[in-house]
Design a protein around this motif. Structure first.
Motif, mmCIF file in Angstrom:
data_model
loop_
_atom_site.group_PDB
_atom_site.id
_atom_site.type_symbol
_atom_site.label_atom_id
_atom_site.label_comp_id
_atom_site.label_asym_id
_atom_site.label_seq_id
_atom_site.Cartn_x
_atom_site.Cartn_y
_atom_site.Cartn_z
ATOM 1 N N LEU A 100 2.478 1.853 -3.559
ATOM 2 C CA LEU A 100 1.432 2.206 -4.268
ATOM 3 C C LEU A 100 1.072 3.671 -4.230
ATOM 4 N N TYR A 101 0.996 3.952 -2.946
ATOM 5 C CA TYR A 101 0.835 5.668 -2.619
ATOM 6 C C TYR A 101 2.127 6.421 -3.181
ATOM 7 N N PHE A 102 3.348 5.834 -2.786
ATOM 8 C CA PHE A 102 4.377 6.696 -3.431
ATOM 9 C C PHE A 102 4.525 6.737 -4.768
ATOM 10 N N VAL B 229 1.786 6.632 -6.987
ATOM 11 C CA VAL B 229 0.838 7.647 -7.439
ATOM 12 C C VAL B 229 1.231 8.908 -7.242
ATOM 13 N N PHE B 230 1.734 9.242 -6.028
ATOM 14 C CA PHE B 230 2.085 10.517 -5.622
ATOM 15 C C PHE B 230 3.193 11.061 -6.680
ATOM 16 N N TYR C 145 7.337 17.299 -6.820
ATOM 17 C CA TYR C 145 7.809 15.997 -6.036
ATOM 18 C C TYR C 145 8.553 15.359 -7.155
ATOM 19 N N PHE D 31 0.991 -1.295 0.069
ATOM 20 C CA PHE D 31 0.109 -0.058 -0.089
ATOM 21 C C PHE D 31 0.938 1.240 -0.082
ATOM 22 N N SER D 32 2.037 1.313 0.711
ATOM 23 C CA SER D 32 2.890 2.386 0.841
ATOM 24 C C SER D 32 3.642 2.509 -0.561
ATOM 25 N N THR E 247 2.050 11.906 -10.001
ATOM 26 C CA THR E 247 1.116 13.086 -10.060
ATOM 27 C C THR E 247 1.458 14.325 -9.725
ATOM 28 N N ASP E 248 2.361 14.390 -8.831
ATOM 29 C CA ASP E 248 2.683 15.813 -8.178
ATOM 30 C C ASP E 248 4.006 16.048 -9.203
#
Length: 74
Positions: free
Chosen positions: A36-38, A40-41, A48, A33-34, A44-45
């Protein structure tokens, strides 16, 4: 306490007492999950992505140049 919480007995597949199968499953889920979050972030950003990947891409480019040079001399 753990057996009461999961309403059953813990499974120790590797024989290491504090590392249960349930603990490994939860740890793998949180890591996935972490990650995947990284991902996506980072995609999209733009700010970053520029800050993080500029160093990584520079190092990757240098590593590839060294490898190509090595393979040419071989």
């Amino acid at each position: 306490m753990l057996e009461t919480w999961i309403e059953g007995s813990l499974t120790y597949p590797w024989g290491i007492r504090p590392v249960s199968l349930e603990l490994v499953q939860v740890s793998v889920f949180l890591a996935a999950f972490s990650g995947l979050y990284f991902a996506v972030f980072a995609v999209t950003d733009e700010t970053y992505r520029r800050e993080f990947f500029s160093d990584v891409l520079g190092e990757l480019e240098q590593a590839l140049r060294v490898r190509v040079g090595y393979l040419r001399r071989k």
